[in-house]
Design an enzyme around this catalytic site. Sequence first.
Site, PDB file in Angstrom:
ATOM      1  CG  ASP A 121      -2.091  -0.976   1.030  1.00  0.00           C
ATOM      2  OD1 ASP A 121      -2.566  -1.121  -0.109  1.00  0.00           O
ATOM      3  OD2 ASP A 121      -2.496  -1.600   2.027  1.00  0.00           O
ATOM      4  CG  ASP A 149      -6.332  -4.894  -3.517  1.00  0.00           C
ATOM      5  OD1 ASP A 149      -6.511  -6.024  -4.010  1.00  0.00           O
ATOM      6  OD2 ASP A 149      -6.983  -4.489  -2.549  1.00  0.00           O
TER       7      ASP A 149
HETATM    8  N1  GLY Z   1      -6.932  -2.314  -1.194  1.00  0.00           N
HETATM    9  C1  GLY Z   1      -7.977  -2.758  -0.372  1.00  0.00           C
HETATM   10  C2  GLY Z   1      -9.330  -2.653  -0.949  1.00  0.00           C
HETATM   11  O1  GLY Z   1      -9.559  -2.550  -2.109  1.00  0.00           O
HETATM   12  O2  GLY Z   1     -10.251  -2.689  -0.151  1.00  0.00           O
END
Ligand code: GLY
Length: 406
Positions: A121, A183
């Site tokens: 992230d 993600d």
């Molecule tokens: N990256 C986490 C989500 O999409 O909730």
Amino acid sequence: MRFYRAVILAALTVVLTATPCELLAKKKQVKWAEKQLEYCNRQIERTFETLPNDSVLPRSIDIDKCSWHTTNAFDWTSGFWPGILWYNYENTGKLTDKLQALAYTERQRPLVAKKHQPDHDIGFQLICSFGHAYANTGRAEYRDIMLEGAAKLAKLYNPKVGTILSWPHAVSDNGWPHNTIMDNMMNLQLLFFASKNGGSEKYREMAVSHARRTMKNQFRDDYTSYHVALYDSISGDFIRGCTNQGLNDNSFWSRGQAWGIYGFTTVYRETGDKTFLRFAEKITEAYLSRLPDDYVPYWDFDDPAIPNAERDASAAAIVASALLELAQLEDKPEMAKKYIKASEKMLHSLSSPDYQSRKQNSAFLLHSTGNLPAGYEVDASINYADYYYIEALTRYRDYFSKIDRL
Ligand code: GLY
């Protein structure tokens, strides 16, 4: 350069064949987008009036509530608020808006502290804050922070697997060995940025390898995606696909697919490799073919409660933005047209009273689903939905204004 040439050529093709009526329609499209961007600006001002203090970042608002759950720089969503403020500044051009964006960006600095060990992230957290700050100011200091972030992200790369370990914590928490989540496709952008801005060429190679492995292992035969891919960290072999936030391991979680569509579009832009373009088309088709009439997906396309299942406005906003870029990179004019139309439909739905928060709260949008299996941020307002919504509106406005000016 190639990208901008393609945009100008596409715009020229349209304008040379456009009738006065079509040009008028484009003017209306620009005006419509500007109106929505003014709405975003008003909602931002309202958020500033309601934030409990200036050291927190707004993250989400529960359904039927009006106050923000707030968070700090280490939360995965921390970049989205500064990112929203940067888009707002780009749209208003006001110094006060720039100062707000800079102030919230500055709060992200602890992310590059030596002792901080991030997960994937760090891409979202830095691209949306310092990435915009660098693009808007050209200050080398901000570029260097992005480079430090890329170095941290690259440390999570396993050369045997050929992908980034997305969630180091899940190795012990979930018993997931080398895990790569969809993600993570969004965060390859940080590696591409670093390679182009003084960092090692290896970063770019890692990003490309990550995308290739994800393309091979993290999609089913029908081009729907697994949220998570598990790999053997020693042999590098793919073990299986599973989920964290979808309905079940084999279901079609809409936001996962949205991240994939956006991520593979980025990888095509950065590499020019048509394999990625053709793949982005396929996964986009899988997504579009399952949408309800208003083009805002159910949170998981396989929820048996459909049509009464929750929607996910965040997935719609991510895809609306991605398709505006994909359309401008397309080598097939009919596909480009289809993506612009689809994106427009998504943006019109999101901008309707059904989805805009308006007086209900000070976010831009209602009806996103963050993590339904874990029971939080269900049918909520969430900052990443707002970020991709303002990005998509900005792209939409720019796309049609370029055509107008030529
Ligand atoms: N990256 C986490 C989500 O999409 O909730």
